[in-house]
Design a protein around this motif. Structure first.
Motif, PDB file in Angstrom:
ATOM      1  N   SER A 208      38.870  32.235 -15.242  1.00 37.92           N
ATOM      2  CA  SER A 208      37.505  31.872 -15.610  1.00 37.92           C
ATOM      3  C   SER A 208      36.533  33.029 -15.445  1.00 37.92           C
ATOM      4  CB  SER A 208      37.040  30.682 -14.764  1.00 37.92           C
ATOM      5  OG  SER A 208      37.085  31.002 -13.384  1.00 37.92           O
ATOM      6  N   LYS A 209      36.916  34.093 -14.766  1.00 40.66           N
ATOM      7  CA  LYS A 209      36.022  35.223 -14.564  1.00 40.66           C
ATOM      8  C   LYS A 209      36.815  36.519 -14.534  1.00 40.66           C
ATOM      9  CE  LYS A 209      32.303  36.939 -11.630  1.00 40.66           C
ATOM     10  NZ  LYS A 209      31.485  36.740 -10.419  1.00 40.66           N
ATOM     11  N   LYS A 210      36.242  37.551 -15.141  1.00 45.08           N
ATOM     12  CA  LYS A 210      36.860  38.870 -15.129  1.00 45.08           C
ATOM     13  C   LYS A 210      36.197  39.738 -14.075  1.00 45.08           C
ATOM     14  CE  LYS A 210      38.262  39.196 -19.975  1.00 45.08           C
ATOM     15  NZ  LYS A 210      38.122  39.999 -21.217  1.00 45.08           N
ATOM     16  N   GLY A 211      36.898  40.754 -13.681  1.00 45.03           N
ATOM     17  CA  GLY A 211      36.334  41.777 -12.817  1.00 45.03           C
ATOM     18  C   GLY A 211      36.433  43.116 -13.507  1.00 45.03           C
ATOM     19  N   CYS A 212      36.379  44.174 -12.735  1.00 44.12           N
ATOM     20  CA  CYS A 212      36.520  45.506 -13.318  1.00 44.12           C
ATOM     21  C   CYS A 212      37.235  46.399 -12.303  1.00 44.12           C
ATOM     22  CB  CYS A 212      35.169  46.094 -13.694  1.00 44.12           C
ATOM     23  SG  CYS A 212      34.051  46.378 -12.323  1.00 44.12           S
ATOM     24  N   ILE A 311      35.620  42.101  -7.919  1.00 40.58           N
ATOM     25  CA  ILE A 311      35.654  40.744  -8.434  1.00 40.58           C
ATOM     26  C   ILE A 311      34.854  39.852  -7.507  1.00 40.58           C
ATOM     27  CG2 ILE A 311      37.830  40.246  -7.253  1.00 40.58           C
ATOM     28  CD1 ILE A 311      36.739  38.824 -10.660  1.00 40.58           C
ATOM     29  N   ASN A 312      34.098  38.919  -8.073  1.00 34.52           N
ATOM     30  CA  ASN A 312      33.267  37.989  -7.300  1.00 34.52           C
ATOM     31  C   ASN A 312      32.316  38.716  -6.350  1.00 34.52           C
ATOM     32  OD1 ASN A 312      34.491  35.780  -8.526  1.00 34.52           O
ATOM     33  ND2 ASN A 312      36.036  35.588  -6.929  1.00 34.52           N
ATOM     34  N   GLU A 313      31.847  39.905  -6.796  1.00 37.38           N
ATOM     35  CA  GLU A 313      30.932  40.733  -6.015  1.00 37.38           C
ATOM     36  C   GLU A 313      31.552  41.205  -4.701  1.00 37.38           C
ATOM     37  OE1 GLU A 313      27.250  38.707  -5.512  1.00 37.38           O
ATOM     38  OE2 GLU A 313      26.782  38.672  -7.667  1.00 37.38           O
ATOM     39  N   TYR A 314      32.868  41.317  -4.681  1.00 38.36           N
ATOM     40  CA  TYR A 314      33.588  41.865  -3.531  1.00 38.36           C
ATOM     41  C   TYR A 314      34.351  43.101  -3.985  1.00 38.36           C
ATOM     42  CZ  TYR A 314      32.732  37.829  -0.510  1.00 38.36           C
ATOM     43  OH  TYR A 314      32.146  36.864   0.272  1.00 38.36           O
ATOM     44  N   ARG A 315      34.578  43.999  -3.068  1.00 35.31           N
ATOM     45  CA  ARG A 315      35.291  45.253  -3.311  1.00 35.31           C
ATOM     46  C   ARG A 315      36.632  45.188  -2.586  1.00 35.31           C
ATOM     47  NH1 ARG A 315      33.562  50.782  -4.329  1.00 35.31           N
ATOM     48  NH2 ARG A 315      31.578  49.801  -4.814  1.00 35.31           N
ATOM     49  N   PHE A 316      37.717  45.369  -3.334  1.00 35.04           N
ATOM     50  CA  PHE A 316      39.065  45.319  -2.774  1.00 35.04           C
ATOM     51  C   PHE A 316      39.746  46.678  -2.944  1.00 35.04           C
ATOM     52  CE2 PHE A 316      38.150  40.920  -3.865  1.00 35.04           C
ATOM     53  CZ  PHE A 316      38.538  40.249  -2.726  1.00 35.04           C
TER      54      PHE A 316
END
Length: 380
Positions: A208-212, A311-316
């Motif tokens: 349902s949501k993409k990241g970068c 993703i989801n305003e988190y940095r992994f």
């Protein structure tokens, strides 16, 4: 990989960020070669008291001393949590009184001055003033440190601070009237902005949501082995958001459950292991849309690898990237709805939401032959 560890894939959407326990400055204060602590601050003392101090206490001190000190550390840890109930406040208020009485039996009377008696009143202070986080002095201390950096002439500290603040206010006022092409702190892109690349906007998303990705591709595309490829594809089939896929999953479950003379454990195992192959065969029929048929082909064995993802305003980050850093962004937690069995002979399956914890070892981008791209986290 250590013995007993397993690598599994988890999707970027269902992955939550773990609290960053390394945010304390304690890792920079410890000098193992000299056995010294330098730059020790108030927040580091809280970190030591809440998490680190009970470990050596339990190992080296007698039981009656260790129990009293561990209860004291536990009191401050529970008192400083973000959510606390009135019932828990009543409980820890009684417990701290018992802990102080235990300490009086261990330490001499000269040890007990007014600050040792002060924790008895902290629970009532939380009851009157709310959670401790709303009354921390850390933000005020940081702001005072910023003010100290403005001082150029120690004879006139107030004038230096006032002059610097006037300059900052003027720059903030001017920056609000620049046109959009000029980047300021009011219109610049957030550090953890997870908007995807415009070139991938037309690609169909299975989540349902993409990241970068964070930064450029780590290395050249590599080839996935058959086991890793099947694990990644199986996870994707179980968690993508396509409605028709959900109907096919229920259809396969119904076929497996209709098989008589088999235990529930073997039926659940059969559904988990054989769904991918059955899904590929079932998608060849005419009543299946083209999007499902493209998904049933599976991903290309040639994949991309990244060292970071937003993703989801988190940095992994992957664990290898965090090995040379003070703070850690590779820890993840995953909430999974699954059916559990005590053993292969267990007839009463338990469906519950389980929590899994791990660390990211790899970030892989799968390519479904240019129809869609999916990024998965491989975790221990």
């Amino acid at each position: 990989m250590k013995n007993g560890e397993k690598s599994v894939f988890c999707g970027v959407l269902k992955t939550a960020k773990l609290p960053d326990r390394s945010a304390s400055n304690i890792c920079r204060c410890v000098k193992l070669d000299e056995r010294k602590l330098s730059g020790y601050k108030t927040h580091d003392a809280h970190f030591m008291l809440h998490y680190l101090l009970p470990i050596p206490i339990k190992s080296f001190l007698p039981d009656h001393v260790a129990i009293a000190l561990i209860h004291l550390c536990s009191f401050f840890q529970r008192l400083c949590q973000k959510v606390i109930t009135l019932e828990e406040l009543d409980f820890i208020e009684v417990e701290i009184k018992e802990t102080i009485n235990q300490l009086e039996r261990i330490f001499p009377p000269s040890f007990f001055y007014i600050m040792i008696h002060f924790p008895i009143h902290l629970a009532n202070e939380v009851r009157l003033g709310g959670p401790v986080q709303n009354r921390w002095m850390y933000s005020t201390e940081r702001e005072m440190g910023t003010f100290k950096s403005y001082i150029c002439n120690r004879c006139y500290p107030e004038g230096c601070i006032a002059e610097a603040r006037v300059g900052i206010y003027c720059m903030n006022l001017f920056s609000r009237y620049w046109h959009g092409a000029v980047q300021t702190k009011f219109n610049r892109r957030a550090r953890n902005n997870d908007e995807c690349d415009p070139s991938d906007a037309e690609t169909v998303s299975l989540f349902s949501k993409k990241g970068c990705p964070l930064g450029a591709m780590k290395i050249d595309p590599f080839i996935l082995d058959n086991k890793t490829l099947s694990q990644a594809h199986a996870y994707l089939l179980g968690n993508c958001v396509l409605p028709k896929k959900y109907m096919l999953c229920k259809e396969h479950e119904k076929e497996v459950n209709n098989q008589s003379r088999r235990s529930k454990w073997s039926k659940a195992k059969n559904h988990c292991q054989n769904f991918s192959q059955w899904f590929e065969t079932r998608s060849l029929q005419e009543d299946v849309p083209n999007l499902i048929k493209q998904l049933s082909r599976g991903p290309n064995s040639i994949a991309k690898r990244y060292s970071g993802y937003l993703i989801n305003e988190y940095r992994f980050h992957i664990r290898q990237r965090d090995a040379r850093r003070k703070t850690q962004n590779s820890g993840v937690t995953l909430f999974a709805s699954t059916t559990s069995f005590a053993s292969s002979k267990d007839k009463n399956a338990t469906a519950a939401d389980l929590t899994y914890y791990g660390r990211i070892v790899d970030i892989v981008e799968l390519d479904y032959y240019s129809n869609f791209k999916v990024v998965l986290f491989k975790c221990d």
